[in-house]
Design a protein around this motif. Structure first.
Motif, short mmCIF file in Angstrom:
data_model
loop_
_atom_site.label_atom_id
_atom_site.label_comp_id
_atom_site.label_asym_id
_atom_site.label_seq_id
_atom_site.Cartn_x
_atom_site.Cartn_y
_atom_site.Cartn_z
N ARG A 104 0.68 -1.45 -0.18
CA ARG A 104 0.13 0.39 -0.13
C ARG A 104 0.38 1.21 -0.19
N VAL A 105 2.33 1.47 -0.52
CA VAL A 105 2.69 2.24 -0.84
C VAL A 105 2.58 3.71 -1.49
N ILE A 106 1.68 3.16 -2.90
CA ILE A 106 1.27 3.64 -3.48
C ILE A 106 -0.01 3.52 -3.67
N ARG A 107 -0.95 4.23 -3.42
CA ARG A 107 -2.62 4.13 -3.17
C ARG A 107 -3.25 4.11 -4.31
N SER A 108 -2.78 4.92 -5.62
CA SER A 108 -3.31 4.38 -6.71
C SER A 108 -3.15 3.44 -7.37
N THR A 109 -1.80 2.79 -6.97
CA THR A 109 -1.04 1.51 -7.57
C THR A 109 -2.36 0.66 -7.45
N PHE A 110 -1.75 0.57 -5.18
CA PHE A 110 -2.63 -0.63 -4.30
C PHE A 110 -4.07 -0.78 -5.41
N ASP A 111 -4.84 -0.05 -5.68
CA ASP A 111 -6.35 0.70 -5.84
C ASP A 111 -6.83 0.14 -7.22
N ASP A 112 -5.49 0.49 -8.12
CA ASP A 112 -5.50 -0.43 -9.60
C ASP A 112 -5.68 -2.17 -9.13
N CYS A 113 -4.72 -2.04 -8.66
CA CYS A 113 -3.90 -3.65 -8.85
C CYS A 113 -6.12 -4.53 -8.26
N LYS A 114 -5.78 -3.88 -7.29
CA LYS A 114 -7.40 -4.37 -6.42
C LYS A 114 -8.30 -4.63 -7.41
N ALA A 115 -8.60 -3.70 -7.89
CA ALA A 115 -9.64 -3.37 -8.98
C ALA A 115 -9.49 -4.29 -10.01
N VAL A 116 -8.47 -4.82 -10.74
CA VAL A 116 -8.33 -5.95 -11.75
C VAL A 116 -8.18 -6.76 -11.32
N ARG A 117 -7.76 -7.12 -10.61
CA ARG A 117 -7.22 -8.53 -9.57
C ARG A 117 -9.14 -9.23 -9.68
N SER A 118 -10.28 -7.67 -8.86
CA SER A 118 -11.94 -8.41 -9.02
C SER A 118 -12.19 -8.40 -9.76
N ILE A 119 -11.64 -7.75 -11.36
CA ILE A 119 -12.74 -8.23 -11.94
C ILE A 119 -12.15 -9.28 -12.67
N LEU A 120 -10.68 -9.57 -13.27
CA LEU A 120 -10.77 -11.09 -13.62
C LEU A 120 -11.18 -11.66 -12.78
N SER A 121 -10.83 -11.85 -11.73
CA SER A 121 -11.44 -13.35 -11.14
C SER A 121 -13.30 -13.59 -10.98
N SER A 122 -13.78 -12.21 -11.14
CA SER A 122 -15.38 -12.87 -11.99
C SER A 122 -15.55 -13.57 -12.40
N PHE A 123 -14.94 -13.60 -13.78
CA PHE A 123 -14.90 -14.56 -14.42
C PHE A 123 -14.95 -15.52 -14.58
N ARG A 124 -13.86 -16.39 -13.35
CA ARG A 124 -14.14 -17.48 -12.78
C ARG A 124 -12.31 -18.72 -13.98
N VAL A 125 -11.77 -17.81 -14.61
CA VAL A 125 -10.95 -18.71 -14.89
C VAL A 125 -9.73 -18.61 -14.42
N SER A 126 -9.09 -19.62 -14.75
CA SER A 126 -7.45 -19.45 -14.36
C SER A 126 -6.16 -18.75 -14.27
N VAL A 127 -6.39 -17.76 -13.17
CA VAL A 127 -5.62 -16.68 -12.88
C VAL A 127 -3.86 -17.02 -12.03
N ASP A 128 -3.02 -16.82 -12.58
CA ASP A 128 -1.74 -16.72 -12.50
C ASP A 128 -1.68 -14.93 -12.23
N GLU A 129 -1.68 -14.96 -10.56
CA GLU A 129 -1.13 -13.63 -9.79
C GLU A 129 0.23 -14.00 -9.38
N ARG A 130 1.60 -12.79 -9.90
CA ARG A 130 2.84 -12.97 -10.08
C ARG A 130 2.48 -11.70 -8.55
#
Length: 238
Positions: free
Chosen positions: A97-123
């Motif tokens: 959470r060092v850079i709030r905007s970057t953390f929020d972007d990552c959280k939003a994108v991960r939430s969108i991708l997980s909603s499709f219920r496909v294999s997601v390789d998070e790095r």
């Protein structure tokens, strides 16, 4: 009887003179003057100036010249492909959470991708700096270049960052990208518990190894956090 003398006022109107009595209207006189005024003997020593209609025509000609110029070529980079990821989504992100905007972007994108219920390789690059070096190698950027996160690859092809993913999702186009990908596994890895990393067995996470011959030395097995990638659920791309 004394007669008071009054001054008579006589207004003289000269139809041949185009000038107003007020000097502030001299520009208006110049704009609306006929071409014949510039051919008069008085103005023979001066350069003929175009009237307002000639100026309008010149401006329109310039605008038409700019509007007919060919559009610049697209600077869209060539598609970037990564191997061994044709059937899944790979996302490089950070959990810090060092850079709030970057953390929020990552959280939003991960939430969108997980909603499709496909294999997601998070790095997570905050868990292992090697992920960032891996990403730079894939994108072909310099080592010292700072990359914004997240970065998403779908079906082995680079799609973009948070702005591109959110825009595709809002337009309803993202679901076309994920069609045919491997469905997500809802079972949790028994080795790492879904964290993708385990504690280093060589140094127990201390990053230091001891031997009677050489004393303490830096562990070469784990990363900067004293962790190693889970051998059960992590499959390297490169």
């Amino acid at each position: 009887m004394l007669l008071s003398r009054t001054k008579s006022k006589i207004w003289i109107h000269n139809n041949n003179s185009p000038n107003f009595s007020c000097s502030s209207f001299k520009d208006i006189n110049t704009l609306f003057s006929d071409d014949s005024d510039y051919n008069s003997p008085v103005s023979t020593t001066t350069t003929k100036k175009p009237n307002i209609f000639h100026r309008v025509l010149r401006v329109n000609a310039v605008l038409r010249a700019f509007s007919t110029r060919p559009a610049p070529e697209s600077t869209t980079p060539k598609s970037i492909q990564i191997p061994a990821a044709e059937k899944k989504i790979v996302i490089y992100f950070t959990s810090l959470r060092v850079i709030r905007s970057t953390f929020d972007d990552c959280k939003a994108v991960r939430s969108i991708l997980s909603s499709f219920r496909v294999s997601v390789d998070e790095r997570d690059v905050s868990m292992d700096a090697g992920f960032m070096e891996e990403l730079k190698t894939i994108l072909g950027t310099r080592v010292k270049t700072k990359l914004s996160l997240p970065r998403v690859f779908i079906g082995g092809s680079y799609v973009g960052g948070a702005a591109e993913i959110i825009q595709l999702h809002e337009a309803g186009e993202l679901k076309k990208y994920v069609e045919g990908l491997t469905p997500a596994e809802f079972s949790t890895c028994e080795v790492c518990g879904g964290n993708r990393f385990v504690l280093c067995e060589e140094c127990s996470g201390s990053q230091k190894c001891y031997s009677e011959k050489s004393g303490f030395r830096t562990c070469t097995v784990c990363n900067e956090n004293g962790l190693i990638r889970c051998p059960s659920c992590y499959y390297p791309i490169l």
